[in-house]
Design a protein around this motif. Structure first.
Motif, short mmCIF file in Angstrom:
data_model
loop_
_atom_site.label_atom_id
_atom_site.label_comp_id
_atom_site.label_asym_id
_atom_site.label_seq_id
_atom_site.Cartn_x
_atom_site.Cartn_y
_atom_site.Cartn_z
N GLY A 43 0.12 1.32 8.70
CA GLY A 43 1.16 0.41 9.16
C GLY A 43 1.92 -0.18 7.99
N PRO A 44 3.13 -0.71 8.25
CA PRO A 44 3.94 -1.29 7.18
C PRO A 44 3.31 -2.56 6.63
CG PRO A 44 4.93 -1.75 9.30
CD PRO A 44 3.78 -0.80 9.56
N ASP A 45 3.53 -2.80 5.34
CA ASP A 45 3.02 -4.02 4.71
C ASP A 45 3.88 -5.20 5.13
OD1 ASP A 45 0.90 -2.97 2.91
OD2 ASP A 45 2.58 -1.84 2.10
N ARG A 66 0.81 -1.22 0.00
CA ARG A 66 0.00 0.00 0.00
C ARG A 66 0.85 1.26 0.00
NH1 ARG A 66 -3.47 -2.52 4.86
NH2 ARG A 66 -1.32 -3.02 5.38
N ALA A 67 1.94 1.26 0.76
CA ALA A 67 2.77 2.46 0.84
C ALA A 67 3.43 2.76 -0.51
CB ALA A 67 3.83 2.30 1.93
N THR A 68 4.00 1.74 -1.13
CA THR A 68 4.65 1.96 -2.43
C THR A 68 3.63 2.28 -3.51
OG1 THR A 68 4.67 -0.44 -2.77
CG2 THR A 68 6.69 0.57 -1.94
N ALA A 69 2.44 1.68 -3.41
CA ALA A 69 1.39 1.99 -4.39
C ALA A 69 0.95 3.44 -4.27
CB ALA A 69 0.20 1.06 -4.19
N ALA A 70 0.81 3.92 -3.03
CA ALA A 70 0.43 5.32 -2.81
C ALA A 70 1.51 6.25 -3.32
CB ALA A 70 0.17 5.57 -1.33
N LEU A 110 5.23 7.63 3.05
CA LEU A 110 5.47 7.70 4.50
C LEU A 110 4.15 7.87 5.27
CD1 LEU A 110 8.65 9.98 4.58
CD2 LEU A 110 8.53 7.51 5.01
N LEU A 111 3.26 8.72 4.75
CA LEU A 111 1.98 8.95 5.42
C LEU A 111 1.13 7.69 5.42
CD1 LEU A 111 0.02 10.90 6.76
CD2 LEU A 111 -0.79 11.56 4.46
N THR A 112 1.12 6.99 4.28
CA THR A 112 0.35 5.75 4.19
C THR A 112 0.86 4.72 5.17
OG1 THR A 112 -0.10 6.14 1.84
CG2 THR A 112 -0.38 3.90 2.64
N GLU A 113 2.18 4.59 5.28
CA GLU A 113 2.76 3.62 6.20
C GLU A 113 2.47 4.00 7.64
OE1 GLU A 113 7.26 2.72 6.95
OE2 GLU A 113 6.54 1.41 5.34
#
Length: 242
Positions: free
Chosen positions: A226-228, A182-186, A219-222
């Motif tokens: 939380g981390p994937d 999710r973080a990298t996708a965002a 960073l905001l998504t993580e």
């Protein structure tokens, strides 16, 4: 495991990845010449920077006549992830001489980092210095050879056959394998979207805005969700040099 065995293990681990970075190195060399850089400039950029994604960004900026300060800042923003890699792998190399640690920092790439930390976790008896060098040095050598070949071949391409299209295509090839959560996708969606919207801005400013916004979005998504959970096998890179 002894030093020689660990070094050869690193070479074997990185061998399949080298096949994947060959086209990126060729494109980086050819694009540099097409942007107006001399063969010596193209080779110097590859040796000094040694980072595929930021090299391609720098080449695009040079081609647009951007000031050197903007090129440097853009390269630094794109390579911010290497700071996190360094902080992560540093404890494994603290006992090494300072000169060797400096060389390790210069050779640091996504691929060498991922292969090394995975190996260190799975086989604690591995000689860390030797394995890292075995994984990192062949990447460096292959990248330099491919960029030189690309620059030489690119200098002989007729002017009416533009190579500009290869740069965004290469960025896409680098981006897609990197999206694993999710973080990298965002980060990819926000950064790529803003960079596309800002494509008409002077001096490739849209690229800078997209890069900064993408990092912040990731960073905001993580921080929020939380981390994937990524398995050890997924940490091993399959994309090009970045």
């Amino acid at each position: 495991m002894g030093s020689r065995e660990s070094f050869l293990a690193g070479v074997r681990a990185v061998a399949p990845i080298i096949v994947g970075i060959v086209p990126f190195g060729l494109v980086a060399g050819a694009a540099a010449v097409n942007a107006g850089l001399t063969l010596l400039d193209a080779v110097g950029l590859s040796v000094v920077v040694f980072a595929g994604a930021s090299q391609l960004a720098a080449i695009g900026l040079f081609g647009d006549g951007a000031p050197l300060a903007l090129v440097v800042v853009t390269v630094l923003v794109i390579n911010l992830r290497l700071v996190m890699y360094s902080a992560s792998i540093a404890p494994e190399l603290l006992d090494e001489p300072r000169r060797w640690r400096a060389l390790s920092a210069y050779l640091l790439t996504d691929q060498a980092y991922a292969l090394s930390v995975t190996r260190f976790e799975r086989e604690p008896g591995t000689s860390r210095r030797s394995f890292y060098l075995g994984a990192a040095a062949p990447l460096w050598a292959a990248w330099q050879v491919c960029t030189v070949i690309g620059a030489v071949v690119g200098a002989r391409v007729p002017p009416w056959l533009p190579l500009d299209f290869a740069v965004p295509l290469t960025f896409l090839a680098l981006l897609v394998p990197a999206v694993k959560g999710r973080a990298t996708a965002a980060a990819a969606a926000v950064g790529g979207g803003l960079a596309t919207v800002g494509v008409g801005l002077p001096l490739e400013a849209g690229l800078m805005v997209g890069a900064v916004a993408g990092v912040l979005a990731g960073l905001l998504t993580e921080a929020v969700v939380g981390p994937d959970a990524v398995g050890a096998g997924e940490d091993e890179p399959g994309g090009g040099h970045a």
